[in-house]
Scaffold this active site. Structure first.
Site: not given
Ligand code: PAF
Length: 287
Positions: A36, A40, A152, A189, A191
């Protein structure tokens, strides 16, 4: 309830949901694969504004990975994640095992996703969205929330979830939440933790290219703007996978500045795959 409730079992969560609903509570749901970050948490905060209780699922869904290495390397900092959620009130973390989500008799829904899976992420990650539909419908069946909040940033996923919700007749309101960005514009993200400072700086080219398209809408010819935006990324240190402008409901390519059209991009910074999107023409542009 103030303390975080952690459920690992489907039956346990179902019993809790029945009790909360019988007491008249509205339930919001935020599905996640953990790791998270503040993107998030912003979904969780939006969910808390509309529901009395928020269920956050943390489940790394094997069915949506088409690359075993990606699945194995996916970060799973569960204690940190639960720590972040425990800062919030009326929060339930659902942390199921694979067997709980996919029991031996599990039968997923087979849906024709039509044009929604003809391009972009669906091409790069075959089977990915079918895996997402499987897990999200399973989670919807278990939790039966009133609201579900999706970022989104994964716009194609959001369009597919909206379609799936309607097609399968779920009485759930799907909320699309704005992409959370770092100050540089880079979309948050899980990542990003794999990007060093230099990579993060290089990766800002994605938001620059998307913003360029938004700025050029109606001012410069559509095709020319798209070529220039693609070139911006091709000339950077990132490896462009696609940069398309699509209809946000069908994900079909558009060929002119159409109200509501959205630019979607995927590129690799080293071995980190990044995606982003931006509405380039406001929905009411011709009204
Ligand atoms: O967006 C994600 O993190 C995942 O695709 C989701 C919706 C949690 C399903 O596994």
């Amino acid at each position: 309830m103030g303390d975080l409730v952690v459920c690992e079992k489907v039956n346990e969560l179902r019993a809790l949901m029945s009790q909360l609903k019988a007491d008249g509570n509205m339930i919001s749901f935020v599905p996640t694969m953990g790791a998270l970050h503040h993107g998030h948490i912003s979904l969780v905060e939006q969910a808390a504004e509309i529901g009395d209780f928020v269920v956050v699922s943390i489940f790394v869904n094997p069915k949506q990975f088409n690359n075993q290495n990606d699945l194995l390397n996916y970060p799973r900092p569960i204690d940190e994640d639960l720590g972040k959620l425990s800062a919030h009130k009326n929060m339930i973390a659902f942390v199921p095992s694979e067997e709980e989500i996919y029991p031996a008799d599990f039968e997923g829904h087979i849906l024709d996703l039509g044009t929604l899976v003809k391009g972009q992420e669906a091409i790069s990650r075959p089977g990915h969205f079918e895996g997402v539909v499987n897990v999200v419908s399973r989670l919807f069946d278990i939790i039966e929330p009133d609201y579900a909040v999706f970022g989104e940033k994964d716009y194609q996923q959001l369009a597919i979830i909206k379609y799936m919700t309607k097609a399968l007749g779920y009485d759930i309101t799907i909320i699309g939440a704005d992409t959370i960005r770092e100050e540089t514009g880079l979309a948050s993200s899980s990542r990003n933790i794999r990007l060093n400072e230099e990579d993060r700086e290089k990766s800002t080219i994605l938001f620059k290219a998307l913003s360029y398209l938004k700025q050029e809408a109606f001012k410069t010819e559509f095709d020319l703007s798209l070529i220039r935006a693609r070139d911006m990324i091709k000339q950077s240190d990132l490896k462009l996978e696609y940069l398309d402008i699509i209809d946000p409901d069908t994900f079909e390519l558009v060929y002119d500045w159409i109200p509501g059209s959205r630019a979607c991009v995927a590129a690799n910074c080293g071995d980190v795959r990044l995606i982003d999107n931006l509405e380039v023409v406001p929905k009411g542009a011709f009204c």
